[in-house]
Every structure is written in structure tokens, then in C-alpha cells.
Motif scaffolding. Structure first.
Motif, PDB file in Angstrom:
ATOM      1  N   GLY A 247       0.846  -1.190   0.000  1.00  0.00           N
ATOM      2  CA  GLY A 247       0.000   0.000   0.000  1.00  0.00           C
ATOM      3  C   GLY A 247       0.882   1.241   0.000  1.00  0.00           C
ATOM      4  N   LYS A 248       0.485   2.266  -0.743  1.00  0.00           N
ATOM      5  CA  LYS A 248       1.287   3.502  -0.724  1.00  0.00           C
ATOM      6  C   LYS A 248       0.383   4.680  -0.991  1.00  0.00           C
ATOM      7  N   MET A 249       0.922   5.846  -0.721  1.00  0.00           N
ATOM      8  CA  MET A 249       0.156   7.064  -0.901  1.00  0.00           C
ATOM      9  C   MET A 249      -0.058   7.321  -2.391  1.00  0.00           C
ATOM     10  N   HIS A 250      -1.222   7.869  -2.747  1.00  0.00           N
ATOM     11  CA  HIS A 250      -1.463   8.224  -4.148  1.00  0.00           C
ATOM     12  C   HIS A 250      -0.426   9.278  -4.558  1.00  0.00           C
ATOM     13  N   PRO A 251       0.104   9.197  -5.804  1.00  0.00           N
ATOM     14  CA  PRO A 251       1.191  10.115  -6.187  1.00  0.00           C
ATOM     15  C   PRO A 251       0.826  11.595  -6.069  1.00  0.00           C
ATOM     16  N   LEU A 252      -0.450  11.929  -6.312  1.00  0.00           N
ATOM     17  CA  LEU A 252      -0.835  13.343  -6.211  1.00  0.00           C
ATOM     18  C   LEU A 252      -0.779  13.785  -4.747  1.00  0.00           C
ATOM     19  N   LYS A 253      -1.272  12.917  -3.890  1.00  0.00           N
ATOM     20  CA  LYS A 253      -1.262  13.210  -2.449  1.00  0.00           C
ATOM     21  C   LYS A 253       0.190  13.332  -1.963  1.00  0.00           C
ATOM     22  N   ARG A 254       1.040  12.492  -2.530  1.00  0.00           N
ATOM     23  CA  ARG A 254       2.449  12.523  -2.118  1.00  0.00           C
ATOM     24  C   ARG A 254       3.091  13.874  -2.472  1.00  0.00           C
ATOM     25  N   ILE A 255       2.758  14.372  -3.684  1.00  0.00           N
ATOM     26  CA  ILE A 255       3.333  15.659  -4.098  1.00  0.00           C
ATOM     27  C   ILE A 255       2.778  16.779  -3.218  1.00  0.00           C
ATOM     28  N   ILE A 256       1.490  16.674  -2.888  1.00  0.00           N
ATOM     29  CA  ILE A 256       0.900  17.687  -2.002  1.00  0.00           C
ATOM     30  C   ILE A 256       1.656  17.705  -0.664  1.00  0.00           C
ATOM     31  N   GLU A 257       1.940  16.499  -0.150  1.00  0.00           N
ATOM     32  CA  GLU A 257       2.654  16.417   1.128  1.00  0.00           C
ATOM     33  C   GLU A 257       4.070  17.004   1.013  1.00  0.00           C
ATOM     34  N   GLU A 258       4.688  16.775  -0.153  1.00  0.00           N
ATOM     35  CA  GLU A 258       6.038  17.277  -0.370  1.00  0.00           C
ATOM     36  C   GLU A 258       6.022  18.821  -0.390  1.00  0.00           C
ATOM     37  N   ILE A 259       5.005  19.369  -1.064  1.00  0.00           N
ATOM     38  CA  ILE A 259       4.883  20.832  -1.163  1.00  0.00           C
ATOM     39  C   ILE A 259       4.648  21.428   0.230  1.00  0.00           C
ATOM     40  N   ARG A 260       3.757  20.750   0.970  1.00  0.00           N
ATOM     41  CA  ARG A 260       3.451  21.208   2.333  1.00  0.00           C
ATOM     42  C   ARG A 260       4.736  21.240   3.166  1.00  0.00           C
ATOM     43  N   ASP A 261       5.505  20.169   3.037  1.00  0.00           N
ATOM     44  CA  ASP A 261       6.736  20.044   3.803  1.00  0.00           C
ATOM     45  C   ASP A 261       7.720  21.180   3.460  1.00  0.00           C
ATOM     46  N   ILE A 262       7.822  21.486   2.156  1.00  0.00           N
ATOM     47  CA  ILE A 262       8.769  22.541   1.737  1.00  0.00           C
ATOM     48  C   ILE A 262       8.356  23.885   2.352  1.00  0.00           C
ATOM     49  N   PHE A 263       7.070  24.238   2.248  1.00  0.00           N
ATOM     50  CA  PHE A 263       6.658  25.543   2.786  1.00  0.00           C
ATOM     51  C   PHE A 263       6.777  25.599   4.309  1.00  0.00           C
ATOM     52  N   LEU A 264       6.466  24.469   4.968  1.00  0.00           N
ATOM     53  CA  LEU A 264       6.610  24.478   6.430  1.00  0.00           C
ATOM     54  C   LEU A 264       8.081  24.691   6.794  1.00  0.00           C
ATOM     55  N   LYS A 265       8.965  24.029   6.037  1.00  0.00           N
ATOM     56  CA  LYS A 265      10.400  24.171   6.318  1.00  0.00           C
ATOM     57  C   LYS A 265      10.894  25.580   5.992  1.00  0.00           C
ATOM     58  N   MET A 266      10.203  26.263   5.061  1.00  0.00           N
ATOM     59  CA  MET A 266      10.601  27.632   4.721  1.00  0.00           C
ATOM     60  C   MET A 266       9.967  28.640   5.694  1.00  0.00           C
ATOM     61  N   GLY A 267       9.324  28.135   6.726  1.00  0.00           N
ATOM     62  CA  GLY A 267       8.804  29.012   7.782  1.00  0.00           C
ATOM     63  C   GLY A 267       7.411  29.565   7.520  1.00  0.00           C
ATOM     64  N   LEU A 368       4.032  38.345   8.118  1.00  0.00           N
ATOM     65  CA  LEU A 368       3.505  36.979   8.073  1.00  0.00           C
ATOM     66  C   LEU A 368       3.934  36.260   6.799  1.00  0.00           C
ATOM     67  N   LYS A 369       3.945  34.924   6.906  1.00  0.00           N
ATOM     68  CA  LYS A 369       4.207  34.068   5.739  1.00  0.00           C
ATOM     69  C   LYS A 369       3.162  32.955   5.810  1.00  0.00           C
ATOM     70  N   MET A 370       2.265  32.915   4.845  1.00  0.00           N
ATOM     71  CA  MET A 370       1.170  31.941   4.890  1.00  0.00           C
ATOM     72  C   MET A 370       1.121  31.147   3.591  1.00  0.00           C
ATOM     73  N   PHE A 371       0.789  29.854   3.682  1.00  0.00           N
ATOM     74  CA  PHE A 371       0.495  29.096   2.453  1.00  0.00           C
ATOM     75  C   PHE A 371      -0.773  28.296   2.664  1.00  0.00           C
ATOM     76  N   SER A 372      -1.390  27.932   1.551  1.00  0.00           N
ATOM     77  CA  SER A 372      -2.635  27.191   1.624  1.00  0.00           C
ATOM     78  C   SER A 372      -2.709  26.247   0.437  1.00  0.00           C
ATOM     79  N   ILE A 373      -3.128  25.001   0.683  1.00  0.00           N
ATOM     80  CA  ILE A 373      -3.261  24.039  -0.420  1.00  0.00           C
ATOM     81  C   ILE A 373      -4.720  23.625  -0.486  1.00  0.00           C
TER      82      ILE A 373
END
Ligand code: FA5
Length: 509
Positions: A247-267, A368-373
Motif C-alpha cells: 500500500g502507498k500514498m497516491h502520487p498526487l497526495k504525495r506531491i501535495i505532502e512534499e509541497i506542504r513540507d517545503i513551505f513548512l520548512k521555509m517558515g 507573516l508568511k502563509m500558504f494554503s493548499i
């Protein structure tokens, strides 16, 4: 080919089967091996399966038919087929009317009808002046049996016959007999014919020793020292194994998670907004005039229920009205038209995530620095790169000293972290100035493709929201990014349950 290793890993049953193949006369079936080695059919079949996977034997599969006589055909094998019985009656009595045949023959009514039918079909008799007469063909047939009758007799004698063993003539006879009801029982059977491959022959030439194998090492074997004399088969580390699709994450969901991770890491802080939005937040507040093409029914989904969405505080609504009509106190001329609050109240499925940024700016003070998906909706015709429902990642950076250059830097950093080369082109959005479109480089195609828009929010957007610092904003499409990432040519793949493709993707990127 490491013969020694293969021999070492052969199971006792595999060795027995190989030996049997060496001594038996071809064609060899699994049943022949069962008989000669006194093995169980299951053991033979499983040994054959693994010998085949090792390339030591080849198994040819074919389908044959087993023919067996019925009660009726056994009777006819003795007395003759109905048409023969009537032929003999005609030979004894001379030409007869049908009614006379019915009376004189020992067959029942149906059999008589069948007999007359076949007499005609075989041209043994003809009808003349209402009577049935033997033909010259019929006279000859009195002396000899037809091939269908020969087959019937053979079947009665032998009990069963394989179709493939029949001569061509008797195969034709089978077709003829099989057209008749209730004469044959036919059963399809799968046949296996086993051959030794060259590799199998080499192994046999090298010599196989058949000796009992220890399958378990017991406590007793160890204690008594018997283990030293026991024979253990080597593990087959090359044995076939079932392919597992974890079982694995759907590829689109995986990219969303990757994007989320990048913005969180960028503060950046993550925010969310409603999917059913008022036209006010989706368009008006972003200084999009009420006659803008994107607001048309053919571009935007308007929601019937609820038809209207609550507007924010009156003073904000009033400020937005003024900005649209004459620029308010921004120094701009606005759009120079009469702004209608009723249009602003309409409910829409949000067409972009920029409305989340506007709402966030009302409730949070810079810096402020905000992101939204999130998902956005547009009345689009579905094509290889357009969907009516897709995801965007939106972001804003607001602070005293934020510039357009910072915005480009943030976007370049984001795309670089995802592994892409980015460039910027001038663009237009009603709510930003300066505005840009980001493009990603596709090395395989040696082209650039547009993935999102960005810019500095205009004073017409910021003033009603009472934001006093510059705000850099961006909105990027996620599905198109996923297409490039996954190397797919059609955006629809992301929403089809194509299990083959999903399984082929790596568990970890
Ligand atoms: C916007 O939606 C702007 N709101 C972006 C923005 C935000 C500009 C903040 C300035 C400041 P645009 O309509 O170009 O822009 O859409 C952005 C991205 O969404 C596109 O570049 C594309 O990658 C993706 N996109 C647009 N339409 C579709 C569609 N039908 N299917 C899939 N992806 C789409």
C-alpha cells in the motif's frame, strides 16, 4: 549455468520426476509419471511446475475430447443404427409405405422418423410414389458398415476413446455422430505433454542421486549427533516469488505532502478557506471588476444552494465598493462603474485559492508568511492538461521590506527544492502589480511550461483590508507539476484508478 547449484537445490520429487522423464517413452503425461514413480498427482504437478520455472522441462498443454458411448449408442452398436435397421427391413420386404414401415419395424415412432431422415441423408433410400425404396448406394451399404457405425462399435467395445487418437476418417464420423442427439458423451480434457529441455538433459547426464532429505532438524537429531549423517537440500534463493504491491500514498497526495513540507520548512504557516465562497472574497476583494470574463457563468460554477453567502463587516464591503467605483483613497481611478453588492453576495465554488490569502490578511497582521493548499473549480472542458477541479498552492509573504525580488527568490527556492529549473515572464492579474508567470523547464522536451501566477498585491486589494506593508502573493497549479514529476502526458491519469500504473510507481519517490 551453475549445474552443481541447480542440482543441490532440487527437491526429491523434482529429481524423481526428472529420472522418470529419462526412462519413459514419449509422449509423457503427468499420469505416466504418477504410475511409474508411484507418486501422488499433486506432487508430480508441483514438481513439474518448479522444474518448468527452472527451465529443466517444458510442458505443452493441449485440449482433447474423451468420447464415451451412451445407453442408446450401446444398443445401436448391437442392433445397428435406426437407418440400418430400416434398410435391412426394406431389403427383406421390398419397397414400403411410411405407414407400413411404422407397423413392421421394431423401432419406436421417433426412431422411425430419425431412420427415414438419415436414410435419405445417406442416400440409402428414396421416396417414389409414396413408397420408400432402396437405392444402389443402399444396396452397397447392406454389405459394409459406414464409418459412423464403425466408431459406434469401437466405442461400445473400448468404453472410451480420445478424439485425438482417431484417424481422419473416424474424426469425420465423430462429427456426424455428434450431430445426433443422445449418441455420444463428450468431455473436454486438458492434456499435458512433458519434454526434457537441453538444460534438463545436461542435469541428467551429470547424474542425479536420489536420497531421502531431512526436512526438519529435530532436537533429537542434534542430541544424538544424527544430524551429521542427514542430507539437507540447499535453499533455492532464486525461486520464483509472488510480486507484492505494498500500500502507498497516491502520487498526487504525495506531491501535495512534499509541497506542504517545503513551505513548512521555509517558515510558512498553513491556512485553509471554504470551498463554497462568496463572489466577494473570490473576486471583488481581489479588485476583479464585476464584468470580468472569469466571473461569467461559463467560467465559474455558481452555487444554487446556498445562493448567497454572508458578506464580511459592512465597512470592508463599503471600502471594496469605493475601490471598484473610483479607487477610494488609493490614488487609483478604480474601474469607474456602479458596484453591485448583490453580485458580490453570490455563492461560487472558489476558482482559485487567492481568496484564502485575502481572508488571511484581514485576520492577521504582518509580518507573516502563509500558504494554503486546496481544491479549486473552473468550468473547463476536460483535456489532457485541463480539469474542472484541481489543486493550487497559494502563498503570501507580508512585511515592511518585502519586494518583488523576494517573491521571485521564494518561488525559485520552492521549485529548486522540488528539483525544477524555473524562469519568470511578465503577466497580468487584476489584483497584482508587478505580476509574473512562473515557467518550469522540461529537459526531455527542451521546452518551458507555465505552472503558476504571482505578483505584489495592488493597493486596491490591500487598502480595504487595512494592510500597510507590501504583500508578495503566488498561486501555483499542482496537477501540472505532478504530470511533469510523474512523466505523464495526460492530467486525467491522476484521477483514474489505473491500478497497473499506480502499482508501477515506486513506493518512495
Ligand atoms: C491563478 O489562479 C491566480 N490566482 C494565481 C495568482 C495568485 C496570481 C496570486 C497572482 C497572485 P491561473 O489561472 O494562471 O492563476 O492558475 C494558476 C495555475 O493553475 C496555472 O498556472 C496552472 O498550473 C493551474 N491551472 C489553471 N487551470 C487549470 C486547469 N483547468 N486544470 C489544471 N490546472 C490548471
Amino acid at each position: 549455468m551453475d549445474i552443481e547449484r541447480i542440482i543441490d537445490e532440487l527437491h526429491l520429487y523434482e529429481k524423481k520426476v526428472l529420472k522418470a522423464l529419462e526412462k519413459l517413452e514419449p509422449p509423457i503425461s503427468p499420469e505416466d509419471i504418477v504410475k511409474s514413480e508411484k507418486m501422488d498427482i499433486k506432487a508430480v504437478m508441483s514438481a513439474l511446475g518448479s522444474l518448468e520455472s527452472k527451465g529443466l522441462v517444458s510442458v505443452h498443454k493441449s485440449v482433447d475430447k474423451i468420447l464415451k458411448p451412451t445407453h442408446a449408442s450401446k444398443k445401436y452398436a448391437i442392433k445397428g443404427l435406426p437407418e440400418r435397421q430400416i434398410l435391412q427391413l426394406l431389403s427383406k420386404e421390398g419397397p414400403l409405405e411410411i405407414s407400413e414401415i411404422m407397423k413392421k419395424s421394431s423401432l419406436d415412432k421417433t426412431e422411425n422418423k430419425v431412420a427415414i431422415g438419415w436414410l435419405m441423408r445417406k442416400k440409402w433410400a428414396k421416396i417414389e410414389d409414396n413408397t420408400i425404396k432402396i437405392t444402389s448406394e443402399g444396396e452397397k451399404s447392406l454389405e459394409r458398415l459406414g464409418s459412423d457405425e464403425i466408431l459406434l462399435q469401437e466405442l461400445a467395445e473400448k468404453g472410451q476413446i480420445k478424439l485425438s487418437s482417431l484417424s481422419d476418417k473416424l474424426k469425420k464420423a465423430f462429427k456426424l455422430l455428434n450431430q445426433r442427439k443422445g449418441l455420444l458423451k463428450v468431455k473436454k480434457v486438458k492434456e499435458h505433454e512433458i519434454h526434457l529441455t537441453d538444460k534438463g538433459k545436461t542435469i541428467l547426464e551429470r547424474g542425479l542421486e536420489i536420497r531421502e532429505e531431512a526436512t526438519q532438524l529435530t532436537h533429537d537429531d542434534l542430541k544424538t549427533g544424527r544430524w551429521k549423517k542427514l542430507y539437507y537440500r540447499g535453499y533455492d534463493i532464486h525461486a520464483e516469488y509472488p510480486i507484492i504491491f505494498p500500500g502507498k500514498m497516491h502520487p498526487l497526495k504525495r506531491i501535495i505532502e512534499e509541497i506542504r513540507d517545503i513551505f513548512l520548512k521555509m517558515g510558512f504557516t498553513e491556512a485553509r478557506g471554504p470551498i463554497i465562497e462568496s463572489a466577494f472574497w473570490n473576486f471583488d476583494c481581489l479588485f476583479q471588476p464585476q464584468d470580468h470574463a472569469a466571473r461569467e457563468m461559463q467560467d465559474t460554477f455558481y452555487v444554487k444552494n446556498p445562493p448567497e453567502t454572508k458578506l464580511p463587516d459592512k465597512s470592508l464591503v463599503e471600502k471594496v465598493r469605493m475601490v471598484h467605483e473610483d479607487g477610494g483613497s488609493t490614488g487609483s481611478e478604480g474601474w469607474q462603474y456602479k458596484w453591485d453588492v448583490e453580485i458580490a453576495k453570490k455563492s461560487v465554488l472558489r476558482t482559485h485559492t487567492t481568496c484564502v490569502s485575502a481572508r488571511f490578511l484581514l485576520e492577521n497582521k504582518p509580518p507573516l508568511k502563509m500558504f494554503s493548499i486546496g481544491r479549486v473549480f473552473r468550468r473547463e472542458t476536460i483535456t489532457y492538461k485541463h480539469l474542472p477541479e484541481f489543486h493550487q498552492v497559494e502563498g503570501i509573504v507580508a512585511a515592511e521590506n518585502v519586494t518583488f525580488k523576494n517573491l521571485l527568490g521564494i518561488l525559485r527556492e520552492f521549485y529548486t527544492r522540488l528539483g525544477f529549473k524555473v524562469r519568470f515572464r511578465p503577466a497580468y492579474f487584476p489584483y497584482t502589480y508587478l505580476s509574473t508567470e512562473c515557467e518550469i523547464y522540461l529537459p526531455e522536451k527542451e521546452t518551458w511550461i507555465e505552472l503558476g501566477g504571482a505578483g505584489m498585491f495592488r493597493p486596491e486589494v490591500l487598502e480595504p483590508l487595512q494592510v500597510e506593508t507590501p504583500v508578495a502573493a503566488f498561486g501555483l497549479g499542482i496537477e501540472r507539476l505532478a504530470m511533469i514529476r510523474l512523466g505523464i502526458e495526460d492530467i486525467r491519469m491522476l484521477y483514474q484508478s489505473n491500478l497497473g500504473w499506480l502499482r508501477s510507481l515506486p513506493v518512495c519517490p
